[in-house]
Design an enzyme around this catalytic site. Structure first.
Site, PDB file in Angstrom:
ATOM      1  N   HIS A 198       0.872  -1.181   0.000  1.00 55.20           N
ATOM      2  CA  HIS A 198       0.000   0.000   0.000  1.00 55.20           C
ATOM      3  C   HIS A 198       0.907   1.227   0.000  1.00 55.20           C
ATOM      4  CE1 HIS A 198      -3.863  -1.892   1.867  1.00 55.20           C
ATOM      5  NE2 HIS A 198      -4.149  -1.443   0.669  1.00 55.20           N
ATOM      6  N   CYS A 294      -2.717   3.480   9.079  1.00 51.82           N
ATOM      7  CA  CYS A 294      -3.861   2.792   8.475  1.00 51.82           C
ATOM      8  C   CYS A 294      -4.872   2.297   9.506  1.00 51.82           C
ATOM      9  CB  CYS A 294      -3.413   1.691   7.535  1.00 51.82           C
ATOM     10  SG  CYS A 294      -2.462   0.414   8.294  1.00 51.82           S
TER      11      CYS A 294
END
Ligand code: ARG
Length: 301
Positions: A198, A294
């Protein structure tokens, strides 16, 4: 690809940070309690060897300490109710991308998740935003195209500009819809190293002028874009980036950085830039491939 999505220096043709209007700072974060958090299947390299290996009590304590850390720097924390059986819902970066339109309207884009086990998370987020008056749009996905929210789409601090990572969890084509929905240009960054699956694992804007990155996560054209747009580019050591997910730090209003405990080199660089570092331990979540950044969604407006 839309005229508002740029992939390489040669696409920029005069585009620079100076052309990007100002954007308001985030007003808080959205987090999801880790009631059902566990590693149940391997979706990224961090999860290998950790199936069934999360200590739920420890994860709960770490999550509560993280909430307190956000509050201690003046960042309000809102929560969403966790759904039984959704073990990754705690990673609030992924199900959506919140922001504002140029006229200030608060909006949220709902993700198209790569893995079937995470597709069931997005409905709760859609309802959460709708109940709070956001304009909400669910991304249209043709075939298997995916977009995993603010894990791969990161606002440039204080600017109407989005950095878009693609290659593993998000497809480049999806950023046309992102640019259109937010009425904001997107600079694309290609991720080439699965350990950094990511964008938020290898790219952490600190201020409007500075960013912390892990360079070998990107292809050459992407590195050129980063070097062109940020006057100050700090690199993370491999140990900090991999073991302690240093690039997954959360920076609040370019003043405070919440950083995984032990990421000493990255913390030192941040302090040298004038940021106040708050160390937090997210080790149970690192087993699943996530840390401070996150575990929350930045909210605007
Ligand atoms: N286990 C989760 C997954 O693989 C971790 C997600 C972490 N999110 C992030 N934006 N880094 O989907």
């Amino acid at each position: 690809m839309s005229a508002n999505v740029y992939r390489a220096l040669s696409d920029l043709k005069g585009f620079s940070l100076k052309n990007c209007p100002a954007m308001a700072e985030p007003t808080g974060v959205l987090m999801c309690p880790p009631d059902y958090f566990q590693v149940l299947s391997v979706k990224n390299p961090y999860m290998i060897g950790n199936v069934g290996g999360v200590d739920p009590m420890k994860a709960r304590r770490q999550w509560e300490t993280l909430v307190a850390a956000f509050e201690s720097v003046g960042c309000p924390v809102d929560t969403i109710t966790p759904t039984p059986g959704l073990e990754d819902m705690v990673f609030c970066a992924n199900q959506s991308l919140a922001g504002t339109r140029p006229d200030g309207e608060k909006v949220a884009l709902i993700s198209a998740m790569r893995h079937a086990s995470r597709r069931r998370e997005v409905g709760s987020f859609k309802h959460w935003y709708e109940a709070r008056g956001y304009r909400v749009f669910s991304l249209k996905s043709e075939g298997h195209e995916a977009f995993e929210g603010s894990g791969d789409a990161i606002w440039h601090p204080c600017k109407r500009l989005i950095w878009g990572g693609y290659g593993f969890r998000t497809d480049a084509a999806m950023f046309t819809q992102v640019a259109e929905f937010f009425k904001t240009p997107v600079l694309l960054l290609k991720l080439v190293n699965e350990r950094f699956y990511h964008l938020d694992t290898c790219f952490c804007p600190l201020t409007s002028e500075s960013v912390l990155i892990y360079p070998s996560a990107f292809d050459a054209a992407s590195l050129e874009l980063i070097l062109k747009m940020f006057p100050i580019v700090i690199t993370s050591s491999e140990a900090d980036a991999v073991t302690r997910m240093s690039c997954n730090s959360a920076v609040w209003r370019s003043k405070f950085a919440l950083v995984q405990k032990g990421a000493a080199a990255a913390s030192g660089h941040m302090q040298a830039l004038g940021l106040k570092v708050v160390e937090v331990d997210t080790s149970e979540f690192v087993k699943s491939g996530g840390s401070v950044y996150c575990l929350k969604q930045f909210l605007f407006g």
